[in-house]
Design an enzyme around this catalytic site. Structure first.
Site, PDB file in Angstrom:
ATOM      1  N   ASP A  16       0.802  -1.220   0.000  1.00  0.00           N
ATOM      2  CA  ASP A  16       0.000   0.000   0.000  1.00  0.00           C
ATOM      3  C   ASP A  16       0.840   1.278   0.000  1.00  0.00           C
ATOM      4  OD1 ASP A  16      -2.521  -1.138  -0.250  1.00  0.00           O
ATOM      5  OD2 ASP A  16      -2.779  -1.383   1.915  1.00  0.00           O
ATOM      6  N   ARG A  97       1.899   4.777  16.587  1.00  0.00           N
ATOM      7  CA  ARG A  97       1.287   5.732  15.649  1.00  0.00           C
ATOM      8  C   ARG A  97       1.496   7.195  15.999  1.00  0.00           C
ATOM      9  NH1 ARG A  97       2.147   2.025  12.261  1.00  0.00           N
ATOM     10  NH2 ARG A  97       0.662   0.315  12.205  1.00  0.00           N
ATOM     11  N   ASP A 126      -5.646   2.678  12.595  1.00  0.00           N
ATOM     12  CA  ASP A 126      -4.431   3.454  12.422  1.00  0.00           C
ATOM     13  C   ASP A 126      -4.671   4.769  11.685  1.00  0.00           C
ATOM     14  OD1 ASP A 126      -2.763   1.801  13.878  1.00  0.00           O
ATOM     15  OD2 ASP A 126      -2.446   0.446  12.190  1.00  0.00           O
ATOM     16  N   SER A 177      -2.010  -9.674   7.342  1.00  0.00           N
ATOM     17  CA  SER A 177      -1.560  -8.302   7.491  1.00  0.00           C
ATOM     18  C   SER A 177      -0.810  -8.237   8.816  1.00  0.00           C
ATOM     19  CB  SER A 177      -2.762  -7.359   7.503  1.00  0.00           C
ATOM     20  OG  SER A 177      -2.391  -6.137   8.103  1.00  0.00           O
TER      21      SER A 177
HETATM   22  N1  ARG Z   1      -5.644  -3.968  16.011  1.00  0.00           N
HETATM   23  C1  ARG Z   1      -4.391  -3.370  16.352  1.00  0.00           C
HETATM   24  C2  ARG Z   1      -4.555  -1.916  16.698  1.00  0.00           C
HETATM   25  O1  ARG Z   1      -5.537  -1.329  16.315  1.00  0.00           O
HETATM   26  C3  ARG Z   1      -3.344  -3.572  15.299  1.00  0.00           C
HETATM   27  C4  ARG Z   1      -3.616  -2.884  13.987  1.00  0.00           C
HETATM   28  C5  ARG Z   1      -2.655  -3.261  12.888  1.00  0.00           C
HETATM   29  N2  ARG Z   1      -2.704  -4.676  12.672  1.00  0.00           N
HETATM   30  C6  ARG Z   1      -2.203  -5.341  11.649  1.00  0.00           C
HETATM   31  N3  ARG Z   1      -2.275  -6.626  11.685  1.00  0.00           N
HETATM   32  N4  ARG Z   1      -1.683  -4.780  10.616  1.00  0.00           N
HETATM   33  O2  ARG Z   1      -3.727  -1.317  17.358  1.00  0.00           O
END
Ligand code: ARG
Length: 400
Positions: A16, A97, A126, A177
């Protein structure tokens, strides 16, 4: 809004964010894309990622080592707050983040960009954390999220990138992912979308399967100073080394996995697998040391603060007045959370088996059932008489 001219893009080298480079230029008419890859201890070689960004059409490719800042200014705050979203997830991805948002804003200001961009989609958490983090730090910057707007499937996204000379060797085959940093790994999608499907063993990298763990227990001692972990087995370590070493030793015993259904900010329930060996054990140990050093009412009141704090992190409000105020409260509670916690690691368990502190308010003379008992036994009866008075009045009225 008018289109931006120069953009700093959060870059991971994945499908992405790679496709975002030509997309921003060709579809949205951006003149210059600067990429920024943050090293948060994910263990990736960032050199090749840097070259890849330039090959994909970036004018400049920045790599920032922020691992130490990540641990000290983000993870340690979360540990002091015993932060667990929905009582389980130690926020290992969420904590990264706001830091990435800060790096993006700093770079945008330094390079005179009028926008920042990220590769998040419309369904995740995110995007919320990036957008709100950037907004809070510099409300004049535009935030661009191409992947939130393009209507391309995975295959179409790859095909679009290939049109501009991008190639994605392995990514095509992995159905998962994955997000990773020093604190942990988050794994979702593919077969994991079925809540009944057991996670395949090969998704785990930081934690061993119980079948492969040592057959003898291992004891570790974690030292804390004012709520912050400072040593392992009596040896003072810098924050990054401490987390790395703890990840190793804890993961080796199969401790630190989570399989949960969580409630995302956008209202979707999702199934996520986590491994965060050091962070989970540190929160547990920290909470235990608090039980030795904090009064009952502070502990109880702080529990509510911790819940709010975890929600703020999960929901993208790291940079917010409430978060800052809660930090002030939490920091004050940590003044005497100094001491050591002893943990026994064995076959997927991390059991706390001992704790000590110079600030301990555990009183052996009050607790003991032996001869050295200082507790005034006669006082108990009078206490119960007064404590139970409302109950007595109520019972006489209704049962009498
Ligand atoms: N659910 C987690 C969060 O919101 C991780 C998000 C990213 N997860 C991923 N497998 N790419 O903090």
């Amino acid at each position: 809004m008018g289109r931006a001219k120069k953009v700093v893009l959060a870059y991971s080298g994945g499908v992405d964010t790679s496709v975002c480079i030509p997309y921003l230029k060709h579809e949205w008419g951006i003149d210059e894309v600067i990429t920024l890859a943050a090293d948060l201890g994910q263990g990736d070689e960032l050199g090749p990622i840097q070259a890849k960004a330039l090959k994909s059409g970036a004018v400049e490719s920045l790599v920032e080592d922020a691992t130490s800042e990540f641990v000290t200014d983000y993870a340690f705050k979360a540990i002091k707050a015993n932060a667990l979203y929905e009582s389980r997830y130690p926020l290992s991805t969420a904590l990264a983040r706001p830091l990435i948002a800060k790096l993006l804003v700093d770079a945008a200001e330094k390079y005179g960009a009028d926008a920042v961009a990220h590769g998040c989609t419309a369904k995740g958490n995110d995007q919320v954390r990036f957008d709100l983090g950037i907004l809070a730090l510099n409300p004049t910057l535009k935030v661009l999220a191409p992947a939130r707007e393009w209507k391309m499937s995975r295959e179409q996204t790859i095909a679009y990138g290939e049109q501009f000379g991008l190639d994605f060797p392995v990514k095509k085959s992995s159905p998962f992912s994955i997000d990773r940093n020093l604190l942990g790994r988050s794994i979702e999608a593919g077969p994991l979308e079925d809540p009944m499907t057991e996670p395949p063993e090969e998704i785990y990298l930081m934690t061993k399967a119980i079948a492969d763990t040592p057959d003898t227990p291992e004891y570790i001692e974690i030292g804390f100073e004012k709520g912050i972990p400072v040593s392992l087995n009596g040896q003072t370590l810098d924050p990054v080394t401490l987390i790395s070493q703890l990840n190793e030793v804890v993961g080796k015993h199969g401790v630190g996995r989570l399989d949960m259904i969580e409630n995302r900010v956008v209202g979707i329930k999702s199934r996520e697998i986590y491994e965060a060996p050091a962070l989970l054990v540190l929160i547990d140990a920290h909470r235990d040391l608090e039980s030795l050093t904090l009064t009952a009412d502070v502990t109880q009141y702080k529990k509510g603060i911790e819940e709010t704090y975890s929600h703020l992190i999960y929901r993208g409000l790291w940079y917010s007045p409430l978060k800052e105020s809660l930090d002030a409260f939490i920091d004050h509670t940590q003044e005497r959370v100094t001491g050591m916690v002893r943990i026994k690691l064995f076959k997927g368990n991390a059991n706390i088996v001992g704790r000590q502190s110079d600030y301990s308010i555990y009183s052996p003379n009050l607790a003991t059932y032996g001869e050295d008992d200082h507790f005034d036994h006669k006082a108990a009866e009078g206490f119960i008489y007064i404590w139970g008075l409302p109950t007595r009045v109520w019972a006489e009225k209704t049962k009498g």
